[in-house]
Write a protein that holds these residues in place. Structure first.
Motif, PDB file in Angstrom:
ATOM      1  N   ASP A   1     -17.152  -4.540  -1.686  1.00 58.10           N
ATOM      2  CA  ASP A   1     -16.141  -3.351  -1.889  1.00 58.10           C
ATOM      3  C   ASP A   1     -14.854  -3.668  -0.873  1.00 58.10           C
ATOM      4  OD1 ASP A   1     -17.630  -1.574  -3.510  1.00 58.10           O
ATOM      5  OD2 ASP A   1     -18.753  -0.408  -1.638  1.00 58.10           O
ATOM      6  N   HIS A   2     -13.801  -3.184  -1.179  1.00 52.58           N
ATOM      7  CA  HIS A   2     -12.587  -3.590  -0.836  1.00 52.58           C
ATOM      8  C   HIS A   2     -12.135  -2.130  -0.169  1.00 52.58           C
ATOM      9  CE1 HIS A   2      -8.687  -5.123   0.289  1.00 52.58           C
ATOM     10  NE2 HIS A   2      -9.034  -6.220  -0.328  1.00 52.58           N
ATOM     11  N   LYS A   3     -12.175  -1.855   1.092  1.00 56.14           N
ATOM     12  CA  LYS A   3     -11.966  -0.781   1.722  1.00 56.14           C
ATOM     13  C   LYS A   3     -10.495  -0.307   1.676  1.00 56.14           C
ATOM     14  CE  LYS A   3     -16.211  -0.860   4.650  1.00 56.14           C
ATOM     15  NZ  LYS A   3     -16.729  -1.798   4.288  1.00 56.14           N
ATOM     16  N   GLU A   4      -9.711  -1.412   1.667  1.00 57.40           N
ATOM     17  CA  GLU A   4      -8.392  -1.047   1.923  1.00 57.40           C
ATOM     18  C   GLU A   4      -7.811  -0.492   0.362  1.00 57.40           C
ATOM     19  OE1 GLU A   4      -9.793  -3.859   3.196  1.00 57.40           O
ATOM     20  OE2 GLU A   4      -8.999  -3.952   5.147  1.00 57.40           O
ATOM     21  N   ILE A   5      -8.182  -1.244  -0.657  1.00 52.28           N
ATOM     22  CA  ILE A   5      -7.821  -0.693  -1.963  1.00 52.28           C
ATOM     23  C   ILE A   5      -8.086   0.663  -2.249  1.00 52.28           C
ATOM     24  CG2 ILE A   5      -7.882  -1.096  -4.463  1.00 52.28           C
ATOM     25  CD1 ILE A   5      -7.532  -4.250  -3.688  1.00 52.28           C
ATOM     26  N   LEU A   6      -9.678   0.849  -1.777  1.00 54.50           N
ATOM     27  CA  LEU A   6     -10.069   2.206  -1.831  1.00 54.50           C
ATOM     28  C   LEU A   6      -9.373   3.236  -1.042  1.00 54.50           C
ATOM     29  CD1 LEU A   6     -14.150   1.326  -1.430  1.00 54.50           C
ATOM     30  CD2 LEU A   6     -12.950   1.836  -3.753  1.00 54.50           C
ATOM     31  N   ALA A   7      -9.039   2.773  -0.025  1.00 54.99           N
ATOM     32  CA  ALA A   7      -8.207   3.923   0.751  1.00 54.99           C
ATOM     33  C   ALA A   7      -6.666   4.181   0.081  1.00 54.99           C
ATOM     34  CB  ALA A   7      -7.931   3.351   2.244  1.00 54.99           C
ATOM     35  N   MET A   8      -6.247   2.988  -0.458  1.00 57.72           N
ATOM     36  CA  MET A   8      -5.217   3.312  -1.364  1.00 57.72           C
ATOM     37  C   MET A   8      -5.098   4.178  -2.271  1.00 57.72           C
ATOM     38  SD  MET A   8      -3.581  -0.436  -1.594  1.00 57.72           S
ATOM     39  CE  MET A   8      -1.955  -0.166  -2.501  1.00 57.72           C
ATOM     40  N   ARG A   9      -6.267   4.171  -3.085  1.00 61.58           N
ATOM     41  CA  ARG A   9      -6.389   4.998  -4.260  1.00 61.58           C
ATOM     42  C   ARG A   9      -6.958   6.341  -3.781  1.00 61.58           C
ATOM     43  NH1 ARG A   9     -11.305   2.673  -6.346  1.00 61.58           N
ATOM     44  NH2 ARG A   9     -10.083   1.106  -7.157  1.00 61.58           N
ATOM     45  N   GLU A  10      -7.468   6.604  -2.547  1.00 58.98           N
ATOM     46  CA  GLU A  10      -7.682   7.956  -2.211  1.00 58.98           C
ATOM     47  C   GLU A  10      -6.539   8.592  -1.677  1.00 58.98           C
ATOM     48  OE1 GLU A  10     -10.775   7.597   0.683  1.00 58.98           O
ATOM     49  OE2 GLU A  10     -12.445   7.008  -0.992  1.00 58.98           O
ATOM     50  N   SER A  11      -5.304   7.852  -1.459  1.00 58.10           N
ATOM     51  CA  SER A  11      -4.111   8.355  -0.621  1.00 58.10           C
ATOM     52  C   SER A  11      -3.076   8.961  -1.706  1.00 58.10           C
ATOM     53  CB  SER A  11      -3.434   7.366   0.011  1.00 58.10           C
ATOM     54  OG  SER A  11      -2.865   6.323  -0.833  1.00 58.10           O
ATOM     55  N   PHE A  12      -3.300   8.817  -3.159  1.00 54.69           N
ATOM     56  CA  PHE A  12      -2.660   9.358  -4.190  1.00 54.69           C
ATOM     57  C   PHE A  12      -2.982  10.994  -4.141  1.00 54.69           C
ATOM     58  CE2 PHE A  12      -2.240   5.724  -7.588  1.00 54.69           C
ATOM     59  CZ  PHE A  12      -2.051   4.825  -6.574  1.00 54.69           C
ATOM     60  N   ASP A  13      -1.767  11.573  -3.686  1.00 53.91           N
ATOM     61  CA  ASP A  13      -1.594  12.940  -3.681  1.00 53.91           C
ATOM     62  C   ASP A  13      -1.150  13.347  -5.084  1.00 53.91           C
ATOM     63  OD1 ASP A  13       0.945  12.394  -3.484  1.00 53.91           O
ATOM     64  OD2 ASP A  13       1.178  12.998  -1.497  1.00 53.91           O
ATOM     65  N   SER A  14      -1.071  14.840  -5.387  1.00 53.54           N
ATOM     66  CA  SER A  14      -0.783  15.490  -6.391  1.00 53.54           C
ATOM     67  C   SER A  14       0.925  14.951  -6.713  1.00 53.54           C
ATOM     68  CB  SER A  14      -0.612  16.824  -6.345  1.00 53.54           C
ATOM     69  OG  SER A  14       0.093  17.321  -5.475  1.00 53.54           O
ATOM     70  N   SER A  15       1.754  14.952  -5.739  1.00 47.98           N
ATOM     71  CA  SER A  15       3.220  14.542  -5.890  1.00 47.98           C
ATOM     72  C   SER A  15       3.138  13.196  -6.520  1.00 47.98           C
ATOM     73  CB  SER A  15       3.794  14.729  -4.821  1.00 47.98           C
ATOM     74  OG  SER A  15       5.045  14.015  -4.710  1.00 47.98           O
ATOM     75  N   LEU A  16       2.458  12.072  -6.015  1.00 41.54           N
ATOM     76  CA  LEU A  16       2.464  10.767  -6.601  1.00 41.54           C
ATOM     77  C   LEU A  16       1.942  10.762  -8.213  1.00 41.54           C
ATOM     78  CD1 LEU A  16       2.797   7.779  -6.402  1.00 41.54           C
ATOM     79  CD2 LEU A  16       0.592   7.740  -5.341  1.00 41.54           C
ATOM     80  N   LEU A  17       0.828  11.580  -8.329  1.00 46.12           N
ATOM     81  CA  LEU A  17       0.168  11.587  -9.731  1.00 46.12           C
ATOM     82  C   LEU A  17       0.931  12.132 -10.802  1.00 46.12           C
ATOM     83  CD1 LEU A  17      -3.573  12.644  -8.423  1.00 46.12           C
ATOM     84  CD2 LEU A  17      -2.647  10.141  -9.303  1.00 46.12           C
ATOM     85  N   LYS A  18       1.948  13.019 -10.243  1.00 42.59           N
ATOM     86  CA  LYS A  18       2.662  13.655 -11.239  1.00 42.59           C
ATOM     87  C   LYS A  18       3.852  12.699 -11.638  1.00 42.59           C
ATOM     88  CE  LYS A  18       2.064  18.598  -9.866  1.00 42.59           C
ATOM     89  NZ  LYS A  18       2.644  19.758  -9.182  1.00 42.59           N
ATOM     90  N   LYS A  19       4.253  12.049 -10.638  1.00 47.50           N
ATOM     91  CA  LYS A  19       5.364  10.827 -10.934  1.00 47.50           C
ATOM     92  C   LYS A  19       4.858   9.933 -11.925  1.00 47.50           C
ATOM     93  CE  LYS A  19       8.358  10.891  -6.740  1.00 47.50           C
ATOM     94  NZ  LYS A  19       8.772  10.085  -5.441  1.00 47.50           N
ATOM     95  N   LEU A  20       3.733   9.466 -11.410  1.00 49.48           N
ATOM     96  CA  LEU A  20       2.871   8.399 -12.291  1.00 49.48           C
ATOM     97  C   LEU A  20       2.691   8.899 -14.007  1.00 49.48           C
ATOM     98  CD1 LEU A  20       0.341   6.917 -10.066  1.00 49.48           C
ATOM     99  CD2 LEU A  20       2.519   5.751 -10.781  1.00 49.48           C
ATOM    100  N   GLU A  21       2.352  10.182 -14.015  1.00 54.39           N
ATOM    101  CA  GLU A  21       2.098  10.871 -15.220  1.00 54.39           C
ATOM    102  C   GLU A  21       3.478  10.969 -15.976  1.00 54.39           C
ATOM    103  OE1 GLU A  21       0.872  15.013 -17.185  1.00 54.39           O
ATOM    104  OE2 GLU A  21      -0.141  14.328 -15.415  1.00 54.39           O
ATOM    105  N   LYS A  22       4.478  11.248 -15.184  1.00 60.83           N
ATOM    106  CA  LYS A  22       5.874  11.124 -15.920  1.00 60.83           C
ATOM    107  C   LYS A  22       6.229   9.725 -16.303  1.00 60.83           C
ATOM    108  CE  LYS A  22      10.659  12.716 -14.980  1.00 60.83           C
ATOM    109  NZ  LYS A  22      11.453  13.378 -13.966  1.00 60.83           N
ATOM    110  N   LEU A  23       5.997   8.635 -15.652  1.00 61.18           N
ATOM    111  CA  LEU A  23       6.381   7.411 -15.921  1.00 61.18           C
ATOM    112  C   LEU A  23       5.614   6.592 -17.081  1.00 61.18           C
ATOM    113  CD1 LEU A  23       7.220   6.239 -12.177  1.00 61.18           C
ATOM    114  CD2 LEU A  23       8.793   6.679 -14.131  1.00 61.18           C
ATOM    115  N   SER A  24       4.178   7.077 -17.173  1.00 59.63           N
ATOM    116  CA  SER A  24       3.263   6.169 -18.025  1.00 59.63           C
ATOM    117  C   SER A  24       3.611   6.248 -19.167  1.00 59.63           C
ATOM    118  CB  SER A  24       2.033   6.990 -17.674  1.00 59.63           C
ATOM    119  OG  SER A  24       1.019   6.252 -18.430  1.00 59.63           O
TER     120      SER A  24
END
Length: 167
Positions: free
Chosen positions: A27-50
């Motif tokens: 397991d890669h703890k740093e990458i898992l922590a990055m993934r867990e840091s995705f908040d609703s604001s970031l997810l909305k931006k990614l959805e808009k860009l995808s």
């Protein structure tokens, strides 16, 4: 190995970028922590860009380097989605030109199996295929929308390749 060859791009991966230890097993703890840091604001931006199919989460590992002081090599990782849009909404991004990809579909979703698939691509498929690796172009890992740890979620490993010249 289950794969297909596709030409894609140009596009960019947009999301969060971080320099982390380059780990090939476990397991890669740093990458898992990055993934867990995705908040609703970031997810909305990614959805808009995808806007590149298949839709979902992507990551790329690049600029792997070894430092004599460090005990392990480090690399840049970017987690996010793919877009053709030029305005990346202030997010980190990594641009890809039009590229031919060998795309491997994973039927398993555990970390060990995915790491073994990476190894098989480089040790079993690539040396005996009619393709060679395009150096200086990162590999991409795709996860279909949904819970990343769900075994029914589609996973793909994209390897940039060019057809080998036969003389």
């Amino acid at each position: 190995m289950d794969y297909r060859i596709e030409e894609k791009g140009p596009f960019q991966i947009v999301g969060l970028k971080q320099r982390v230890p380059f780990i090939t097993e476990g397991d890669h703890k740093e990458i898992l922590a990055m993934r867990e840091s995705f908040d609703s604001s970031l997810l909305k931006k990614l959805e808009k860009l995808s806007d590149v199919k298949p839709y979902g989460g992507y990551n790329a590992v690049y600029d792997i380097s070894e430092n004599a002081i460090e005990t392990v090599p480090y690399c840049n990782v970017i987690l996010g989605t793919l877009t053709t849009k030029m305005d990346t909404l202030g997010l980190d991004y990594l641009h890809f030109s039009k590229t031919t990809w060998a795309i491997f579909t994973s039927k398993e979703n555990n970390q060990h199996y995915l790491q073994e698939t990476w190894k098989k691509i480089y040790t079993e498929w690539l040396p005996f295929s009619e393709y060679s690796l395009i150096e200086d172009t990162p590999n991409i890992f795709f996860t279909e929308n949904g819970e990343i740890d769900n075994p029914k979620i589609k996973k793909e490993i994209w390897v940039p390749v060019r057809k080998t010249q036969i003389s």
